[in-house]
Design a protein around this motif. Structure first.
Motif, short mmCIF file in Angstrom:
data_model
loop_
_atom_site.label_atom_id
_atom_site.label_comp_id
_atom_site.label_asym_id
_atom_site.label_seq_id
_atom_site.Cartn_x
_atom_site.Cartn_y
_atom_site.Cartn_z
N GLN A 1 0.85 -1.21 0.00
CA GLN A 1 0.00 0.00 0.00
C GLN A 1 0.88 1.26 0.00
OE1 GLN A 1 -3.51 0.50 -0.09
NE2 GLN A 1 -2.74 2.59 -0.42
N ASP A 2 1.94 1.23 0.82
CA ASP A 2 2.89 2.37 0.83
C ASP A 2 3.46 2.58 -0.57
OD1 ASP A 2 2.69 2.67 3.58
OD2 ASP A 2 4.56 1.60 4.02
N MET A 3 3.85 1.47 -1.23
CA MET A 3 4.48 1.60 -2.55
C MET A 3 3.52 2.21 -3.57
SD MET A 3 7.49 0.99 -1.97
CE MET A 3 8.10 1.26 -3.62
N ASP A 4 2.24 1.84 -3.46
CA ASP A 4 1.24 2.44 -4.37
C ASP A 4 1.17 3.94 -4.10
OD1 ASP A 4 0.73 -0.11 -5.21
OD2 ASP A 4 -1.19 -0.32 -4.16
N ASP A 5 1.16 4.31 -2.82
CA ASP A 5 1.07 5.74 -2.46
C ASP A 5 2.34 6.49 -2.87
OD1 ASP A 5 -1.35 5.09 -1.35
OD2 ASP A 5 -0.68 5.22 0.74
N ILE A 6 3.50 5.83 -2.69
CA ILE A 6 4.78 6.47 -3.03
C ILE A 6 4.86 6.72 -4.54
CG2 ILE A 6 7.29 6.07 -3.15
CD1 ILE A 6 7.06 4.75 -0.34
N LEU A 7 4.42 5.74 -5.33
CA LEU A 7 4.44 5.90 -6.78
C LEU A 7 3.53 7.06 -7.19
CD1 LEU A 7 5.32 4.83 -9.57
CD2 LEU A 7 3.32 3.33 -9.54
N SER A 8 2.36 7.11 -6.59
CA SER A 8 1.42 8.18 -6.94
C SER A 8 1.98 9.55 -6.52
CB SER A 8 0.08 7.85 -6.30
OG SER A 8 -0.61 8.99 -5.94
N LEU A 9 2.59 9.62 -5.32
CA LEU A 9 3.20 10.89 -4.89
C LEU A 9 4.30 11.30 -5.85
CD1 LEU A 9 3.67 10.51 -1.00
CD2 LEU A 9 2.26 12.24 -2.15
N ALA A 10 5.16 10.33 -6.20
CA ALA A 10 6.32 10.63 -7.06
C ALA A 10 5.86 11.18 -8.41
CB ALA A 10 7.16 9.37 -7.24
N LEU A 11 4.82 10.59 -8.97
CA LEU A 11 4.35 11.05 -10.29
C LEU A 11 3.66 12.40 -10.19
CD1 LEU A 11 3.17 7.64 -11.80
CD2 LEU A 11 5.28 8.91 -12.32
N ARG A 12 2.98 12.64 -9.07
CA ARG A 12 2.36 13.96 -8.89
C ARG A 12 3.43 15.04 -8.73
NH1 ARG A 12 -1.79 13.31 -4.15
NH2 ARG A 12 -2.56 15.36 -4.75
N VAL A 13 4.48 14.73 -7.98
CA VAL A 13 5.59 15.69 -7.83
C VAL A 13 6.22 15.93 -9.20
CG1 VAL A 13 7.86 16.09 -6.79
CG2 VAL A 13 6.04 15.07 -5.41
N ASN A 14 6.37 14.86 -10.00
CA ASN A 14 6.97 15.01 -11.32
C ASN A 14 6.13 15.94 -12.20
OD1 ASN A 14 8.90 14.34 -13.39
ND2 ASN A 14 7.33 13.06 -14.33
N ASP A 15 4.82 15.73 -12.22
CA ASP A 15 3.97 16.59 -13.06
C ASP A 15 4.07 18.04 -12.61
OD1 ASP A 15 3.14 14.52 -14.61
OD2 ASP A 15 1.23 14.21 -13.59
N PHE A 16 4.03 18.26 -11.31
CA PHE A 16 4.10 19.63 -10.79
C PHE A 16 5.44 20.28 -11.13
CE2 PHE A 16 5.63 22.42 -7.41
CZ PHE A 16 4.70 23.43 -7.49
N LEU A 17 6.52 19.58 -10.77
CA LEU A 17 7.86 20.17 -10.98
C LEU A 17 8.16 20.37 -12.46
CD1 LEU A 17 10.45 18.34 -8.68
CD2 LEU A 17 9.62 20.69 -8.49
N ALA A 18 7.79 19.40 -13.28
CA ALA A 18 8.06 19.50 -14.72
C ALA A 18 7.33 20.72 -15.28
CB ALA A 18 7.63 18.23 -15.44
N GLY A 19 6.10 20.94 -14.83
CA GLY A 19 5.31 22.08 -15.30
C GLY A 19 5.89 23.41 -14.85
N VAL A 20 6.27 23.47 -13.58
CA VAL A 20 6.87 24.70 -13.05
C VAL A 20 8.15 25.03 -13.81
CG1 VAL A 20 8.04 25.66 -11.02
CG2 VAL A 20 5.85 24.51 -10.75
N MET A 21 8.96 24.03 -14.04
CA MET A 21 10.23 24.23 -14.73
C MET A 21 10.02 24.61 -16.20
SD MET A 21 12.51 24.08 -12.64
CE MET A 21 12.84 23.52 -11.01
N TYR A 22 9.07 23.94 -16.82
CA TYR A 22 8.76 24.25 -18.22
C TYR A 22 8.40 25.73 -18.35
CZ TYR A 22 6.39 24.08 -22.74
OH TYR A 22 6.03 24.31 -24.05
N GLY A 23 7.68 26.23 -17.37
CA GLY A 23 7.24 27.63 -17.38
C GLY A 23 8.40 28.63 -17.36
N VAL A 24 9.56 28.19 -16.91
CA VAL A 24 10.72 29.10 -16.88
C VAL A 24 11.84 28.60 -17.80
CG1 VAL A 24 10.17 30.10 -14.61
CG2 VAL A 24 11.64 28.07 -14.72
N GLY A 25 11.46 27.81 -18.79
CA GLY A 25 12.42 27.41 -19.82
C GLY A 25 13.44 26.38 -19.36
N ILE A 26 13.05 25.56 -18.38
CA ILE A 26 13.99 24.54 -17.87
C ILE A 26 13.36 23.16 -18.02
CG2 ILE A 26 15.11 23.65 -15.77
CD1 ILE A 26 15.38 26.55 -14.79
N LYS A 27 14.18 22.22 -18.49
CA LYS A 27 13.73 20.84 -18.66
C LYS A 27 14.03 20.07 -17.38
CE LYS A 27 14.83 18.82 -22.76
NZ LYS A 27 15.74 18.11 -23.70
#
Ligand code: TMP
Length: 253
Positions: A146-172
């Motif tokens: 159950q932890d691993m399911d939650d960790i995977l979901s957290l990790a992908l949500r952080v990825n979407d957020f960070l990738a979007g924030v970075m994209y907004g300032v021209g960073i990959k």
């Protein structure tokens, strides 16, 4: 705010007891290490930049509903965080091949991956944080299914957020590492994003030039780490544009 007893000293941060039970003060040092501390330096201003950048990312994550340990920044180098039990894993999310994965699989650095790939390393400095699978994690009881399911979901949500924030300032956002904490609300256990999110724990490349704006600048001797981190902070609006002294970031509120 008065610091309590020192609880733990890591490579880049020191933890002290916080003012109330269940809180911790996280102090960001200027120390930089790489290759499991084989390479070391003190980089003036790094701790201040990481404190502010981690505050920025953790606050943004909370605003989009991702739970984190962050409570508030106290000063230039310290932040108050919620005490938690750290799951002994480094959770890595990769969007482009780089670093150890590029080497391990013989993929050219910078190759876009077909989808984000999540990897787990067992947090153990003596072993050099080896890559492990969910089988090891379950068998050795480091986290439940159950932890691993939650960790995977957290990790992908952080990825979407960070990738979007970075994209907004021209960073990959090439890849990043997060750590996960366990907190208890009565009998109920929850997992939250802990530790730090900063250019120490991400790979960030300028979208136009490919310039590296992360700790690889230090790992690979590519120039000034302070310059790279200041660039990230400036683009995100965390630092004023005309910082008078690059080595000594000033605080804006
Ligand atoms: P790697 O390619 O060296 O495995 O690193 C993957 C990502 O994890 C990269 O963004 C840097 C980050 N990282 C840490 O935050 N701490 C570490 O100890 C290591 C090895 C990598």
């Amino acid at each position: 705010m008065a610091r309590g007893k020192k609880i733990y000293e890591g490579k880049a941060k020191t933890l002290y007891e916080g003012p109330e039970p269940g809180t911790i003060i996280q102090y960001f040092k200027d120390d930089a290490t790489a290759f499991n501390a084989e390479k070391k330096a003190v980089i003036e201003g790094k701790g201040v930049l990481n404190n502010m950048l981690s505050e920025y990312f953790m606050t943004g994550l909370a605003q989009v509903g991702v739970p984190t340990h962050f409570l508030k920044r106290l000063n230039m180098r310290e932040q108050l965080v919620r005490a938690c039990e750290i799951v002994p894993l480094e959770v890595i999310v990769r969007n482009y091949a780089a670093g150890s994965m590029a080497k391990r699989l013989g993929i050219e650095e910078g190759t876009q991956l077909p989808r984000p790939i999540v990897e787990y390393c067992y947090k153990d400095d003596a072993l050099g944080d080896p890559l492990v699978t969910e089988e090891h994690i379950a068998a050795f009881g480091w986290a439940s299914q159950q932890d691993m399911d939650d960790i995977l979901s957290l990790a992908l949500r952080v990825n979407d957020f960070l990738a979007g924030v970075m994209y907004g300032v021209g960073i990959k956002l090439v890849d990043f590492k997060i750590e996960i904490g366990r907190v208890y609300d009565g009998d109920f256990q929850r997992l939250i994003v802990a530790d730090e999110i900063s250019p120490d724990s991400c790979r960030l490349w300028d979208m136009k030039t490919g310039e590296k704006l992360d700790k690889d600048v230090f790992r690979r001797d590519l120039g000034s780490l302070t310059h790279a981190y200041t660039e990230v902070a400036t683009r995100l609006g965390v630092m004023p544009k005309n910082n008078p002294q690059p080595g000594k970031p000033t605080l804006i509120n």
